[in-house]
Design an enzyme around this catalytic site. Structure first.
Site, mmCIF file in Angstrom:
data_model
loop_
_atom_site.group_PDB
_atom_site.id
_atom_site.type_symbol
_atom_site.label_atom_id
_atom_site.label_comp_id
_atom_site.label_asym_id
_atom_site.label_seq_id
_atom_site.Cartn_x
_atom_site.Cartn_y
_atom_site.Cartn_z
ATOM 1 N N GLY A 173 0.820 -1.200 0.000
ATOM 2 C CA GLY A 173 0.000 0.000 0.000
ATOM 3 C C GLY A 173 0.856 1.252 0.000
ATOM 4 N N GLY A 177 -7.420 -8.747 -5.722
ATOM 5 C CA GLY A 177 -6.040 -8.540 -6.125
ATOM 6 C C GLY A 177 -5.218 -9.761 -5.755
ATOM 7 N N ARG A 194 -6.711 -1.908 4.909
ATOM 8 C CA ARG A 194 -6.320 -0.748 5.693
ATOM 9 C C ARG A 194 -7.450 -0.419 6.667
ATOM 10 N NH1 ARG A 194 -1.829 -1.584 4.424
ATOM 11 N NH2 ARG A 194 -0.301 -0.196 3.449
ATOM 12 N N ASP A 243 -6.714 -7.254 11.145
ATOM 13 C CA ASP A 243 -5.278 -7.064 11.251
ATOM 14 C C ASP A 243 -4.924 -5.589 11.118
ATOM 15 O OD1 ASP A 243 -2.574 -8.028 11.523
ATOM 16 O OD2 ASP A 243 -2.292 -7.595 9.392
ATOM 17 N N HIS A 288 -1.449 -5.520 12.994
ATOM 18 C CA HIS A 288 -0.920 -5.296 11.640
ATOM 19 C C HIS A 288 0.284 -6.205 11.370
ATOM 20 C CE1 HIS A 288 -1.000 -2.037 8.294
ATOM 21 N NE2 HIS A 288 -0.607 -3.208 7.807
ATOM 22 N N GLY A 299 0.267 -8.661 9.023
ATOM 23 C CA GLY A 299 0.075 -9.333 7.742
ATOM 24 C C GLY A 299 1.347 -9.795 7.068
ATOM 25 N N SER A 300 2.327 -8.915 6.944
ATOM 26 C CA SER A 300 3.566 -9.274 6.245
ATOM 27 C C SER A 300 4.686 -9.638 7.213
ATOM 28 C CB SER A 300 4.028 -8.102 5.367
ATOM 29 O OG SER A 300 4.366 -6.975 6.160
#
Length: 321
Positions: A77, A156, A238, A262, A286, A288-289
Protein backbone atom coordinates in the site's frame (compact mmCIF):
# COMPACT_ATOMS: atom_id res chain seq x y z
CA UNK A 1 36.33 9.78 -9.57
CA UNK A 2 32.61 9.47 -10.33
CA UNK A 3 30.54 10.70 -7.41
CA UNK A 4 28.20 8.06 -6.02
CA UNK A 5 24.50 8.78 -5.74
CA UNK A 6 23.24 9.15 -2.17
CA UNK A 7 20.49 7.00 -0.68
CA UNK A 8 18.80 7.54 2.67
CA UNK A 9 17.38 4.49 4.43
CA UNK A 10 14.82 5.89 6.87
CA UNK A 11 14.92 3.03 9.39
CA UNK A 12 17.49 1.17 11.50
CA UNK A 13 15.56 -2.11 11.25
CA UNK A 14 15.90 -2.86 7.53
CA UNK A 15 17.23 -6.38 6.76
CA UNK A 16 20.96 -6.26 6.12
CA UNK A 17 20.80 -7.84 2.66
CA UNK A 18 18.89 -4.82 1.34
CA UNK A 19 21.45 -2.46 2.84
CA UNK A 20 24.25 -4.47 1.21
CA UNK A 21 22.59 -4.16 -2.21
CA UNK A 22 22.44 -0.39 -1.86
CA UNK A 23 25.92 0.04 -0.34
CA UNK A 24 27.49 -1.89 -3.22
CA UNK A 25 26.48 0.96 -5.55
CA UNK A 26 25.62 4.06 -3.58
CA UNK A 27 26.62 6.29 -0.68
CA UNK A 28 24.12 5.07 1.93
CA UNK A 29 23.14 6.75 5.16
CA UNK A 30 20.70 5.26 7.66
CA UNK A 31 18.58 7.17 10.16
CA UNK A 32 15.77 6.64 12.63
CA UNK A 33 12.25 6.38 11.21
CA UNK A 34 11.16 9.62 12.84
CA UNK A 35 10.37 12.84 11.04
CA UNK A 36 12.95 15.02 12.78
CA UNK A 37 15.72 12.50 12.03
CA UNK A 38 14.58 12.17 8.41
CA UNK A 39 14.50 15.95 7.93
CA UNK A 40 18.03 16.17 9.36
CA UNK A 41 19.46 13.47 7.07
CA UNK A 42 17.55 13.83 3.82
CA UNK A 43 19.08 16.98 2.24
CA UNK A 44 20.97 16.11 -0.94
CA UNK A 45 19.89 12.48 -1.33
CA UNK A 46 19.07 10.97 -4.72
CA UNK A 47 17.12 7.97 -3.43
CA UNK A 48 14.89 7.33 -0.42
CA UNK A 49 14.12 3.98 1.18
CA UNK A 50 10.79 4.49 2.99
CA UNK A 51 9.53 1.86 5.44
CA UNK A 52 7.73 4.19 7.83
CA UNK A 53 3.99 4.66 8.31
CA UNK A 54 4.72 8.39 8.41
CA UNK A 55 3.24 10.41 5.57
CA UNK A 56 5.84 11.36 2.97
CA UNK A 57 4.80 15.01 2.75
CA UNK A 58 5.91 18.16 0.92
CA UNK A 59 8.09 19.27 3.84
CA UNK A 60 10.23 16.13 3.54
CA UNK A 61 10.36 16.33 -0.26
CA UNK A 62 11.30 20.01 -0.16
CA UNK A 63 14.03 19.30 2.39
CA UNK A 64 15.44 16.52 0.19
CA UNK A 65 15.97 18.87 -2.72
CA UNK A 66 15.31 18.76 -6.49
CA UNK A 67 17.92 16.03 -7.10
CA UNK A 68 15.70 13.36 -5.42
CA UNK A 69 14.97 10.89 -8.21
CA UNK A 70 13.54 7.75 -6.59
CA UNK A 71 11.50 6.58 -3.62
CA UNK A 72 11.13 2.92 -2.72
CA UNK A 73 8.32 2.21 -0.27
CA UNK A 74 8.56 -1.07 1.64
CA UNK A 75 4.86 -1.91 1.52
CA UNK A 76 2.23 -2.91 -1.00
CA UNK A 77 0.00 0.00 0.00
CA UNK A 78 1.09 3.56 -0.67
CA UNK A 79 -1.83 5.61 0.66
CA UNK A 80 0.67 7.49 2.86
CA UNK A 81 2.57 8.67 -0.23
CA UNK A 82 1.36 11.62 -2.32
CA UNK A 83 1.80 9.98 -5.71
CA UNK A 84 0.56 12.99 -7.69
CA UNK A 85 3.16 15.20 -5.99
CA UNK A 86 5.93 12.72 -6.78
CA UNK A 87 4.77 12.64 -10.38
CA UNK A 88 4.75 16.45 -10.53
CA UNK A 89 8.33 16.54 -9.24
CA UNK A 90 9.50 13.78 -11.57
CA UNK A 91 10.30 11.37 -8.72
CA UNK A 92 9.91 7.66 -9.43
CA UNK A 93 8.08 5.48 -6.89
CA UNK A 94 8.13 1.71 -6.43
CA UNK A 95 6.28 -0.47 -3.92
CA UNK A 96 6.41 -4.14 -2.86
CA UNK A 97 3.32 -6.02 -4.06
CA UNK A 98 3.16 -9.79 -4.67
CA UNK A 99 6.01 -10.75 -2.29
CA UNK A 100 3.70 -10.33 0.72
CA UNK A 101 0.63 -12.10 -0.69
CA UNK A 102 1.30 -15.44 1.02
CA UNK A 103 1.98 -13.98 4.47
CA UNK A 104 -1.05 -11.66 4.37
CA UNK A 105 -3.32 -14.44 3.13
CA UNK A 106 -2.14 -16.64 6.01
CA UNK A 107 -3.12 -13.95 8.53
CA UNK A 108 -6.49 -13.52 6.80
CA UNK A 109 -7.26 -17.24 7.10
CA UNK A 110 -6.04 -17.27 10.70
CA UNK A 111 -8.38 -14.38 11.58
CA UNK A 112 -11.31 -15.95 9.75
CA UNK A 113 -10.93 -19.24 11.63
CA UNK A 114 -10.26 -17.62 15.00
CA UNK A 115 -13.27 -15.33 14.71
CA UNK A 116 -15.65 -17.98 13.41
CA UNK A 117 -14.67 -20.44 16.17
CA UNK A 118 -14.93 -17.79 18.93
CA UNK A 119 -11.30 -18.07 20.04
CA UNK A 120 -11.24 -14.81 22.04
CA UNK A 121 -14.53 -15.56 23.76
CA UNK A 122 -13.42 -19.11 24.56
CA UNK A 123 -10.14 -17.90 26.08
CA UNK A 124 -12.07 -15.41 28.24
CA UNK A 125 -14.33 -18.25 29.42
CA UNK A 126 -11.28 -20.24 30.56
CA UNK A 127 -9.79 -17.24 32.36
CA UNK A 128 -13.10 -16.57 34.13
CA UNK A 129 -13.56 -20.26 35.13
CA UNK A 130 -16.68 -20.62 32.96
CA UNK A 131 -15.38 -23.72 31.14
CA UNK A 132 -17.41 -26.61 32.46
CA UNK A 133 -18.60 -29.95 31.13
CA UNK A 134 -22.00 -28.99 32.53
CA UNK A 135 -22.35 -26.31 29.84
CA UNK A 136 -24.04 -28.78 27.51
CA UNK A 137 -23.69 -29.60 23.84
CA UNK A 138 -24.67 -26.13 22.62
CA UNK A 139 -21.93 -24.23 24.46
CA UNK A 140 -19.56 -21.97 22.50
CA UNK A 141 -20.75 -23.04 19.05
CA UNK A 142 -19.11 -21.30 16.13
CA UNK A 143 -19.54 -21.07 12.37
CA UNK A 144 -18.04 -23.57 9.94
CA UNK A 145 -16.13 -22.66 6.81
CA UNK A 146 -16.82 -26.06 5.23
CA UNK A 147 -19.63 -25.81 2.65
CA UNK A 148 -19.80 -22.03 3.18
CA UNK A 149 -19.83 -19.15 0.71
CA UNK A 150 -16.77 -16.89 0.85
CA UNK A 151 -16.86 -13.34 -0.53
CA UNK A 152 -13.75 -11.36 -1.49
CA UNK A 153 -14.06 -7.58 -1.82
CA UNK A 154 -11.14 -6.67 -4.07
CA UNK A 155 -9.68 -9.63 -5.96
CA UNK A 156 -6.04 -8.54 -6.12
CA UNK A 157 -3.02 -10.67 -5.33
CA UNK A 158 -3.97 -11.11 -1.67
CA UNK A 159 -7.60 -11.93 -2.50
CA UNK A 160 -6.57 -14.55 -5.05
CA UNK A 161 -4.14 -16.11 -2.55
CA UNK A 162 -6.84 -16.25 0.14
CA UNK A 163 -9.10 -18.18 -2.24
CA UNK A 164 -6.29 -20.60 -3.03
CA UNK A 165 -5.64 -21.11 0.69
CA UNK A 166 -9.32 -21.83 1.36
CA UNK A 167 -9.72 -24.34 -1.47
CA UNK A 168 -8.68 -27.05 0.96
CA UNK A 169 -11.46 -26.16 3.41
CA UNK A 170 -14.27 -27.55 1.24
CA UNK A 171 -15.78 -24.10 0.59
CA UNK A 172 -18.95 -24.41 -1.44
CA UNK A 173 -18.71 -21.15 -3.39
CA UNK A 174 -16.33 -18.22 -3.90
CA UNK A 175 -17.68 -14.79 -4.85
CA UNK A 176 -15.79 -11.58 -5.60
CA UNK A 177 -16.63 -8.00 -6.44
CA UNK A 178 -14.77 -4.98 -7.73
CA UNK A 179 -14.63 -2.63 -10.70
CA UNK A 180 -14.96 -5.46 -13.18
CA UNK A 181 -14.54 -9.13 -13.90
CA UNK A 182 -10.98 -10.44 -13.76
CA UNK A 183 -9.36 -13.35 -15.63
CA UNK A 184 -7.96 -14.59 -12.31
CA UNK A 185 -11.51 -15.09 -11.08
CA UNK A 186 -12.23 -17.78 -13.65
CA UNK A 187 -8.83 -19.37 -13.02
CA UNK A 188 -9.53 -19.88 -9.32
CA UNK A 189 -13.21 -20.70 -9.71
CA UNK A 190 -14.64 -17.49 -8.24
CA UNK A 191 -17.82 -15.79 -9.50
CA UNK A 192 -17.95 -12.05 -10.20
CA UNK A 193 -21.04 -10.49 -8.58
CA UNK A 194 -22.31 -7.13 -7.37
CA UNK A 195 -21.40 -5.96 -3.88
CA UNK A 196 -24.93 -6.29 -2.44
CA UNK A 197 -25.29 -9.81 -3.77
CA UNK A 198 -21.92 -10.76 -2.27
CA UNK A 199 -22.87 -9.37 1.14
CA UNK A 200 -26.28 -11.02 1.37
CA UNK A 201 -24.96 -14.42 0.26
CA UNK A 202 -21.54 -14.72 1.90
CA UNK A 203 -20.78 -16.46 5.19
CA UNK A 204 -17.29 -14.93 5.27
CA UNK A 205 -16.42 -11.51 3.81
CA UNK A 206 -12.77 -10.55 3.29
CA UNK A 207 -11.79 -6.90 2.75
CA UNK A 208 -8.77 -6.80 0.41
CA UNK A 209 -9.05 -3.35 -1.16
CA UNK A 210 -6.41 -0.60 -1.25
CA UNK A 211 -7.17 2.60 0.67
CA UNK A 212 -8.35 5.27 -1.76
CA UNK A 213 -10.90 8.08 -1.71
CA UNK A 214 -13.38 5.53 -3.09
CA UNK A 215 -12.76 2.85 -0.47
CA UNK A 216 -12.38 5.05 2.63
CA UNK A 217 -15.23 4.12 5.05
CA UNK A 218 -16.52 1.69 2.42
CA UNK A 219 -17.31 -0.91 5.08
CA UNK A 220 -20.02 0.96 6.96
CA UNK A 221 -23.42 0.51 8.61
CA UNK A 222 -25.17 -0.20 5.30
CA UNK A 223 -22.49 -2.74 4.40
CA UNK A 224 -22.84 -4.61 7.70
CA UNK A 225 -26.64 -4.45 7.60
CA UNK A 226 -26.61 -6.46 4.36
CA UNK A 227 -24.44 -9.24 5.78
CA UNK A 228 -25.88 -12.36 7.36
CA UNK A 229 -26.18 -12.29 11.14
CA UNK A 230 -24.06 -15.45 11.09
CA UNK A 231 -21.36 -13.95 8.86
CA UNK A 232 -17.75 -13.13 9.71
CA UNK A 233 -15.97 -10.00 8.46
CA UNK A 234 -12.17 -10.01 7.98
CA UNK A 235 -10.09 -6.93 7.18
CA UNK A 236 -6.48 -7.22 5.97
CA UNK A 237 -6.49 -4.08 3.82
CA UNK A 238 -6.32 -0.75 5.69
CA UNK A 239 -8.10 0.35 8.86
CA UNK A 240 -9.57 3.47 7.27
CA UNK A 241 -11.56 1.40 4.77
CA UNK A 242 -13.85 0.58 7.72
CA UNK A 243 -16.17 2.93 9.56
CA UNK A 244 -15.02 1.61 12.90
CA UNK A 245 -17.96 2.96 14.92
CA UNK A 246 -20.34 1.18 12.55
CA UNK A 247 -18.38 -2.06 12.90
CA UNK A 248 -18.40 -1.81 16.69
CA UNK A 249 -22.17 -1.28 16.65
CA UNK A 250 -22.67 -4.25 14.31
CA UNK A 251 -20.63 -6.50 16.61
CA UNK A 252 -22.28 -5.28 19.81
CA UNK A 253 -25.77 -5.66 18.38
CA UNK A 254 -24.96 -9.06 16.83
CA UNK A 255 -25.81 -7.80 13.35
CA UNK A 256 -22.85 -9.90 12.24
CA UNK A 257 -21.38 -12.91 14.03
CA UNK A 258 -17.77 -11.79 14.43
CA UNK A 259 -14.85 -9.88 12.93
CA UNK A 260 -11.14 -10.51 12.48
CA UNK A 261 -8.95 -7.42 12.04
CA UNK A 262 -5.28 -7.06 11.25
CA UNK A 263 -5.69 -3.35 10.52
CA UNK A 264 -7.58 -0.67 12.39
CA UNK A 265 -7.70 3.06 13.17
CA UNK A 266 -5.62 4.38 14.77
CA UNK A 267 -2.48 2.29 14.72
CA UNK A 268 -1.17 1.54 17.29
CA UNK A 269 -4.59 0.90 18.83
CA UNK A 270 -4.95 2.28 22.40
CA UNK A 271 -5.06 -0.50 24.99
CA UNK A 272 -8.47 0.73 26.26
CA UNK A 273 -10.08 0.88 22.80
CA UNK A 274 -13.65 -0.34 22.44
CA UNK A 275 -12.68 -2.97 19.86
CA UNK A 276 -10.55 -4.75 22.44
CA UNK A 277 -13.55 -5.11 24.74
CA UNK A 278 -15.60 -7.08 22.21
CA UNK A 279 -15.49 -10.89 22.67
CA UNK A 280 -16.55 -11.43 19.05
CA UNK A 281 -13.62 -9.46 17.60
CA UNK A 282 -10.18 -10.98 16.99
CA UNK A 283 -7.37 -8.45 16.55
CA UNK A 284 -3.74 -8.75 15.47
CA UNK A 285 -1.43 -5.68 15.42
CA UNK A 286 -0.92 -5.30 11.64
CA UNK A 287 1.09 -8.51 11.33
CA UNK A 288 0.08 -9.33 7.74
CA UNK A 289 3.57 -9.27 6.24
CA UNK A 290 5.38 -9.95 9.53
CA UNK A 291 7.43 -13.02 8.72
CA UNK A 292 11.22 -12.98 8.46
CA UNK A 293 11.20 -14.23 4.87
CA UNK A 294 8.54 -11.81 3.66
CA UNK A 295 10.09 -8.73 5.25
CA UNK A 296 13.48 -9.66 3.79
CA UNK A 297 11.94 -10.06 0.34
CA UNK A 298 10.13 -6.72 0.69
CA UNK A 299 13.34 -4.97 1.71
CA UNK A 300 15.33 -6.50 -1.15
CA UNK A 301 12.66 -5.53 -3.68
CA UNK A 302 12.63 -1.97 -2.32
CA UNK A 303 16.42 -1.78 -2.67
CA UNK A 304 16.23 -3.11 -6.24
CA UNK A 305 13.54 -0.59 -7.16
CA UNK A 306 15.75 2.27 -5.95
CA UNK A 307 18.83 0.80 -7.61
CA UNK A 308 17.07 0.39 -10.95
CA UNK A 309 15.71 3.93 -10.92
CA UNK A 310 19.05 5.52 -10.02
CA UNK A 311 20.76 3.44 -12.74
CA UNK A 312 18.27 4.62 -15.35
CA UNK A 313 16.22 1.44 -15.74
CA UNK A 314 12.59 0.66 -14.91
CA UNK A 315 11.79 -0.30 -11.33
CA UNK A 316 10.74 -3.93 -10.90
CA UNK A 317 7.40 -2.88 -9.39
CA UNK A 318 6.80 0.75 -10.38
CA UNK A 319 3.91 2.92 -9.20
CA UNK A 320 5.11 6.28 -10.56
CA UNK A 321 7.73 6.17 -13.33
Amino acid sequence: MIKKAKVLVASYTIPEEAIRILRSQFDVRVCEAKKDAILLNIPGVDGLFWSSHLRLDDEILDKAGPQLKAVGVMSAGYDHINTSELQRRGIKLGNTPIVLNDAVADIAVLLCLAASRRIVEARIAIEESRWSFDNGTQWMLGQEISESTVGIVGLGGVGVTIVRRLKGFNVNRFLYTGHGEKPEGATIGAEFVGLDYLLTNSDFVFACVPLTSETENMFNARFFSLMKRTAVFVNVSRGATVNQNDLIAALKENKIFAAGLDVMTPEPLPSDHELLKLPNCVITPHLGSATKKTRENMAILTAKNISNALNGTLMETPVVW
